[in-house]
Design a protein around this motif. Structure first.
Motif, PDB file in Angstrom:
ATOM      1  N   LYS A   5      14.979  -2.847  -2.756  1.00  0.00           N
ATOM      2  CA  LYS A   5      13.595  -2.383  -2.639  1.00  0.00           C
ATOM      3  C   LYS A   5      13.285  -1.856  -1.245  1.00  0.00           C
ATOM      4  N   GLY A   6      14.234  -1.957  -0.324  1.00  0.00           N
ATOM      5  CA  GLY A   6      14.009  -1.495   1.041  1.00  0.00           C
ATOM      6  C   GLY A   6      13.941   0.021   1.131  1.00  0.00           C
ATOM      7  N   MET A   7      13.262   0.482   2.159  1.00  0.00           N
ATOM      8  CA  MET A   7      13.094   1.920   2.369  1.00  0.00           C
ATOM      9  C   MET A   7      14.423   2.567   2.752  1.00  0.00           C
ATOM     10  N   ARG A   8      14.534   3.840   2.419  1.00  0.00           N
ATOM     11  CA  ARG A   8      15.679   4.666   2.787  1.00  0.00           C
ATOM     12  C   ARG A   8      15.138   5.886   3.536  1.00  0.00           C
ATOM     13  N   PRO A   9      15.965   6.523   4.334  1.00  0.00           N
ATOM     14  CA  PRO A   9      15.469   7.651   5.147  1.00  0.00           C
ATOM     15  C   PRO A   9      14.789   8.755   4.329  1.00  0.00           C
ATOM     16  N   ARG A  48       9.936   2.876  -4.509  1.00  0.00           N
ATOM     17  CA  ARG A  48      10.086   2.075  -3.290  1.00  0.00           C
ATOM     18  C   ARG A  48       8.863   2.215  -2.389  1.00  0.00           C
ATOM     19  N   SER A  49       8.351   3.435  -2.279  1.00  0.00           N
ATOM     20  CA  SER A  49       7.177   3.670  -1.425  1.00  0.00           C
ATOM     21  C   SER A  49       5.937   2.983  -1.975  1.00  0.00           C
ATOM     22  N   GLN A  50       5.801   2.971  -3.293  1.00  0.00           N
ATOM     23  CA  GLN A  50       4.672   2.260  -3.904  1.00  0.00           C
ATOM     24  C   GLN A  50       4.829   0.759  -3.667  1.00  0.00           C
ATOM     25  N   PHE A  51       6.023   0.241  -3.855  1.00  0.00           N
ATOM     26  CA  PHE A  51       6.299  -1.178  -3.630  1.00  0.00           C
ATOM     27  C   PHE A  51       5.989  -1.562  -2.178  1.00  0.00           C
ATOM     28  N   ALA A  52       6.272  -0.655  -1.241  1.00  0.00           N
ATOM     29  CA  ALA A  52       6.040  -0.906   0.184  1.00  0.00           C
ATOM     30  C   ALA A  52       4.589  -0.686   0.595  1.00  0.00           C
ATOM     31  N   GLY A  53       3.752  -0.184  -0.314  1.00  0.00           N
ATOM     32  CA  GLY A  53       2.346   0.032  -0.001  1.00  0.00           C
ATOM     33  C   GLY A  53       2.080   1.296   0.803  1.00  0.00           C
ATOM     34  N   LEU A  54       2.951   2.285   0.637  1.00  0.00           N
ATOM     35  CA  LEU A  54       2.802   3.536   1.385  1.00  0.00           C
ATOM     36  C   LEU A  54       2.251   4.678   0.539  1.00  0.00           C
ATOM     37  N   ILE A  55       2.124   4.446  -0.767  1.00  0.00           N
ATOM     38  CA  ILE A  55       1.622   5.475  -1.673  1.00  0.00           C
ATOM     39  C   ILE A  55       0.850   4.773  -2.794  1.00  0.00           C
ATOM     40  N   ARG A  59       1.202   7.675  -7.398  1.00  0.00           N
ATOM     41  CA  ARG A  59       2.304   8.219  -6.598  1.00  0.00           C
ATOM     42  C   ARG A  59       2.050   9.645  -6.141  1.00  0.00           C
ATOM     43  N   LYS A  60       0.787   9.958  -5.920  1.00  0.00           N
ATOM     44  CA  LYS A  60       0.406  11.299  -5.469  1.00  0.00           C
ATOM     45  C   LYS A  60      -0.294  11.292  -4.117  1.00  0.00           C
ATOM     46  N   LYS A  61      -0.831  10.141  -3.707  1.00  0.00           N
ATOM     47  CA  LYS A  61      -1.583  10.037  -2.450  1.00  0.00           C
ATOM     48  C   LYS A  61      -0.884   9.083  -1.493  1.00  0.00           C
ATOM     49  N   VAL A  62      -0.577   9.572  -0.324  1.00  0.00           N
ATOM     50  CA  VAL A  62       0.063   8.765   0.706  1.00  0.00           C
ATOM     51  C   VAL A  62      -1.013   7.994   1.466  1.00  0.00           C
ATOM     52  N   PHE A  63      -0.765   6.733   1.732  1.00  0.00           N
ATOM     53  CA  PHE A  63      -1.643   5.935   2.587  1.00  0.00           C
ATOM     54  C   PHE A  63      -1.228   6.218   4.031  1.00  0.00           C
ATOM     55  N   VAL A  64      -1.885   7.189   4.641  1.00  0.00           N
ATOM     56  CA  VAL A  64      -1.478   7.704   5.943  1.00  0.00           C
ATOM     57  C   VAL A  64      -1.465   6.648   7.035  1.00  0.00           C
ATOM     58  N   SER A  65      -2.471   5.817   7.064  1.00  0.00           N
ATOM     59  CA  SER A  65      -2.540   4.802   8.110  1.00  0.00           C
ATOM     60  C   SER A  65      -1.343   3.855   8.025  1.00  0.00           C
ATOM     61  N   LYS A 170      -4.924  15.048   8.579  1.00  0.00           N
ATOM     62  CA  LYS A 170      -6.325  15.361   8.285  1.00  0.00           C
ATOM     63  C   LYS A 170      -6.485  16.811   7.856  1.00  0.00           C
ATOM     64  N   LEU A 171      -5.754  17.692   8.505  1.00  0.00           N
ATOM     65  CA  LEU A 171      -5.815  19.119   8.169  1.00  0.00           C
ATOM     66  C   LEU A 171      -5.400  19.370   6.726  1.00  0.00           C
ATOM     67  N   LYS A 172      -4.356  18.688   6.313  1.00  0.00           N
ATOM     68  CA  LYS A 172      -3.862  18.879   4.943  1.00  0.00           C
ATOM     69  C   LYS A 172      -4.778  18.215   3.918  1.00  0.00           C
ATOM     70  N   ASN A 173      -5.594  17.254   4.387  1.00  0.00           N
ATOM     71  CA  ASN A 173      -6.623  16.628   3.559  1.00  0.00           C
ATOM     72  C   ASN A 173      -6.101  16.153   2.206  1.00  0.00           C
ATOM     73  N   SER A 174      -4.871  15.662   2.203  1.00  0.00           N
ATOM     74  CA  SER A 174      -4.277  15.238   0.939  1.00  0.00           C
ATOM     75  C   SER A 174      -4.107  13.740   0.867  1.00  0.00           C
ATOM     76  N   VAL A 175      -4.700  13.025   1.807  1.00  0.00           N
ATOM     77  CA  VAL A 175      -4.351  11.624   1.920  1.00  0.00           C
ATOM     78  C   VAL A 175      -5.578  10.728   1.835  1.00  0.00           C
ATOM     79  N   THR A 176      -5.319   9.476   1.583  1.00  0.00           N
ATOM     80  CA  THR A 176      -6.377   8.486   1.581  1.00  0.00           C
ATOM     81  C   THR A 176      -6.046   7.434   2.618  1.00  0.00           C
ATOM     82  N   ALA A 177      -7.066   6.877   3.191  1.00  0.00           N
ATOM     83  CA  ALA A 177      -6.859   5.838   4.200  1.00  0.00           C
ATOM     84  C   ALA A 177      -6.480   4.532   3.511  1.00  0.00           C
ATOM     85  N   HIS A 178      -5.772   3.678   4.234  1.00  0.00           N
ATOM     86  CA  HIS A 178      -5.408   2.344   3.727  1.00  0.00           C
ATOM     87  C   HIS A 178      -5.165   1.436   4.899  1.00  0.00           C
TER      88      HIS A 178
END
Length: 178
Positions: A5-9, A48-55, A59-65, A170-178
Protein backbone atom coordinates in the motif's frame (compact mmCIF):
# COMPACT_ATOMS: atom_id res chain seq x y z
CA UNK A 1 0.74 -12.19 0.21
CA UNK A 2 -0.43 -8.80 1.42
CA UNK A 3 -0.73 -6.03 -1.19
CA UNK A 4 1.80 -3.21 -0.98
CA UNK A 5 0.00 0.00 0.00
CA UNK A 6 3.05 2.28 0.11
CA UNK A 7 3.53 5.07 -2.38
CA UNK A 8 5.63 4.63 -5.51
CA UNK A 9 7.33 7.39 -7.52
CA UNK A 10 4.83 7.21 -10.37
CA UNK A 11 2.02 7.87 -7.85
CA UNK A 12 3.40 11.36 -7.35
CA UNK A 13 3.63 11.93 -11.10
CA UNK A 14 0.01 10.83 -11.57
CA UNK A 15 -1.23 13.23 -8.89
CA UNK A 16 0.82 16.04 -10.43
CA UNK A 17 -0.64 15.28 -13.85
CA UNK A 18 -4.18 15.47 -12.44
CA UNK A 19 -3.32 18.90 -11.04
CA UNK A 20 -1.79 19.93 -14.39
CA UNK A 21 -4.93 18.87 -16.26
CA UNK A 22 -7.03 21.25 -14.18
CA UNK A 23 -10.72 21.01 -14.98
CA UNK A 24 -10.10 19.01 -18.15
CA UNK A 25 -11.95 15.68 -18.21
CA UNK A 26 -9.78 12.58 -18.32
CA UNK A 27 -9.99 8.83 -18.04
CA UNK A 28 -7.39 6.43 -16.69
CA UNK A 29 -6.36 5.44 -20.21
CA UNK A 30 -5.70 9.14 -20.99
CA UNK A 31 -3.39 9.44 -17.98
CA UNK A 32 -1.64 6.24 -19.01
CA UNK A 33 -0.99 7.54 -22.50
CA UNK A 34 0.14 11.01 -21.38
CA UNK A 35 2.44 9.68 -18.64
CA UNK A 36 3.83 6.62 -20.43
CA UNK A 37 2.53 4.37 -17.65
CA UNK A 38 0.37 1.26 -18.12
CA UNK A 39 -3.41 1.64 -17.56
CA UNK A 40 -3.34 -1.02 -14.82
CA UNK A 41 -0.61 0.91 -12.98
CA UNK A 42 -2.75 4.08 -13.15
CA UNK A 43 -5.62 2.21 -11.47
CA UNK A 44 -3.34 0.73 -8.80
CA UNK A 45 -1.69 4.11 -8.23
CA UNK A 46 -4.99 5.92 -7.74
CA UNK A 47 -5.95 3.27 -5.19
CA UNK A 48 -2.70 3.82 -3.28
CA UNK A 49 -3.19 7.59 -3.39
CA UNK A 50 -6.74 7.28 -2.09
CA UNK A 51 -5.55 4.94 0.68
CA UNK A 52 -2.86 7.52 1.58
CA UNK A 53 -5.43 10.34 1.71
CA UNK A 54 -3.99 12.26 -1.23
CA UNK A 55 -7.01 12.01 -3.54
CA UNK A 56 -10.77 11.90 -3.01
CA UNK A 57 -13.05 8.86 -3.31
CA UNK A 58 -13.92 9.62 -6.96
CA UNK A 59 -10.17 9.68 -7.65
CA UNK A 60 -10.50 12.90 -9.61
CA UNK A 61 -9.60 15.59 -7.04
CA UNK A 62 -6.18 15.84 -5.44
CA UNK A 63 -5.98 17.02 -1.83
CA UNK A 64 -3.31 19.62 -2.55
CA UNK A 65 -2.48 20.50 1.02
CA UNK A 66 -1.86 16.85 1.95
CA UNK A 67 0.16 16.30 -1.23
CA UNK A 68 2.22 19.44 -0.62
CA UNK A 69 3.04 18.27 2.91
CA UNK A 70 4.15 14.90 1.58
CA UNK A 71 6.24 16.51 -1.17
CA UNK A 72 7.94 19.00 1.15
CA UNK A 73 8.59 16.70 4.09
CA UNK A 74 8.59 13.17 2.68
CA UNK A 75 9.75 13.15 -0.92
CA UNK A 76 13.47 13.44 -0.18
CA UNK A 77 13.20 10.63 2.37
CA UNK A 78 11.01 8.24 0.40
CA UNK A 79 12.44 8.93 -3.08
CA UNK A 80 15.94 10.32 -2.49
CA UNK A 81 18.29 11.33 -5.28
CA UNK A 82 21.96 12.24 -5.57
CA UNK A 83 23.20 14.42 -8.44
CA UNK A 84 25.49 12.43 -10.70
CA UNK A 85 27.80 12.88 -13.67
CA UNK A 86 27.64 15.77 -16.12
CA UNK A 87 25.21 14.94 -18.94
CA UNK A 88 23.09 16.60 -21.58
CA UNK A 89 19.43 16.83 -20.70
CA UNK A 90 16.32 18.72 -19.65
CA UNK A 91 16.82 21.22 -16.79
CA UNK A 92 15.16 20.38 -13.49
CA UNK A 93 14.95 21.63 -9.90
CA UNK A 94 16.09 25.27 -9.52
CA UNK A 95 17.57 25.22 -13.05
CA UNK A 96 14.16 24.56 -14.71
CA UNK A 97 12.36 27.51 -16.33
CA UNK A 98 9.71 27.66 -13.56
CA UNK A 99 12.38 28.52 -10.96
CA UNK A 100 15.47 29.60 -12.89
CA UNK A 101 14.59 33.30 -12.83
CA UNK A 102 14.66 33.30 -9.02
CA UNK A 103 18.13 31.82 -8.56
CA UNK A 104 21.63 32.51 -9.73
CA UNK A 105 23.55 29.26 -9.54
CA UNK A 106 26.30 27.53 -11.42
CA UNK A 107 24.87 24.19 -10.31
CA UNK A 108 22.57 22.95 -13.03
CA UNK A 109 20.59 19.76 -12.59
CA UNK A 110 19.20 17.88 -15.59
CA UNK A 111 17.25 14.77 -16.38
CA UNK A 112 19.26 12.80 -18.95
CA UNK A 113 17.88 13.33 -22.44
CA UNK A 114 19.68 13.01 -25.77
CA UNK A 115 17.70 15.94 -27.21
CA UNK A 116 18.23 18.14 -24.15
CA UNK A 117 19.77 21.57 -24.55
CA UNK A 118 21.28 21.94 -21.07
CA UNK A 119 24.41 20.39 -19.64
CA UNK A 120 24.43 19.67 -15.93
CA UNK A 121 24.59 17.14 -13.15
CA UNK A 122 22.34 14.19 -13.83
CA UNK A 123 19.31 13.75 -11.59
CA UNK A 124 17.34 10.54 -11.88
CA UNK A 125 13.75 11.45 -12.88
CA UNK A 126 10.97 10.52 -10.49
CA UNK A 127 9.86 7.69 -12.81
CA UNK A 128 11.08 6.33 -16.18
CA UNK A 129 8.57 8.15 -18.45
CA UNK A 130 8.96 11.53 -16.73
CA UNK A 131 11.16 13.24 -19.32
CA UNK A 132 8.97 12.36 -22.29
CA UNK A 133 5.79 13.29 -20.43
CA UNK A 134 7.33 16.59 -19.27
CA UNK A 135 8.30 17.53 -22.83
CA UNK A 136 4.63 17.19 -23.83
CA UNK A 137 3.11 19.29 -21.02
CA UNK A 138 4.76 22.48 -19.70
CA UNK A 139 2.65 22.61 -16.51
CA UNK A 140 3.46 18.99 -15.68
CA UNK A 141 7.13 19.76 -16.39
CA UNK A 142 7.01 22.66 -13.93
CA UNK A 143 5.44 20.48 -11.24
CA UNK A 144 8.00 17.69 -11.70
CA UNK A 145 10.88 20.18 -11.58
CA UNK A 146 9.42 21.64 -8.38
CA UNK A 147 9.37 18.13 -6.91
CA UNK A 148 13.08 17.79 -7.64
CA UNK A 149 13.67 20.91 -5.55
CA UNK A 150 11.96 19.11 -2.67
CA UNK A 151 14.27 16.13 -3.30
CA UNK A 152 17.61 18.00 -3.57
CA UNK A 153 17.05 21.70 -3.02
CA UNK A 154 18.39 24.12 -0.45
CA UNK A 155 16.12 25.93 2.05
CA UNK A 156 15.61 29.08 -0.05
CA UNK A 157 14.88 27.01 -3.16
CA UNK A 158 12.39 24.86 -1.25
CA UNK A 159 10.54 27.94 -0.01
CA UNK A 160 10.21 29.30 -3.56
CA UNK A 161 9.19 25.84 -4.83
CA UNK A 162 6.40 25.69 -2.23
CA UNK A 163 5.14 29.08 -3.43
CA UNK A 164 5.26 28.01 -7.07
CA UNK A 165 3.50 24.72 -6.32
CA UNK A 166 0.66 26.57 -4.60
CA UNK A 167 0.47 29.14 -7.39
CA UNK A 168 0.18 26.46 -10.09
CA UNK A 169 -2.32 24.44 -8.04
CA UNK A 170 -4.57 27.45 -7.53
CA UNK A 171 -4.22 28.53 -11.15
CA UNK A 172 -5.34 25.14 -12.40
CA UNK A 173 -8.27 25.32 -9.95
CA UNK A 174 -8.71 21.57 -10.08
CA UNK A 175 -8.12 20.76 -6.47
CA UNK A 176 -9.80 20.71 -3.12
CA UNK A 177 -8.24 21.56 0.18
CA UNK A 178 -7.72 18.88 2.84
Amino acid sequence: MKAHKGMRPQDIAILLKIIALGKQDWMNKDLASMLHISPSEITESLSRSQFAGLINASRKKVFVSALKNFLVFGLKVVFPVQPGAMVKGLATAHAAPVLKKYFSSEEIYVWPDATGKERGMMVEPLYPGAVEAAKQDPVFYDLLAICDVFRIGKVREIEKAKDQFEKISKLKNSVTAH
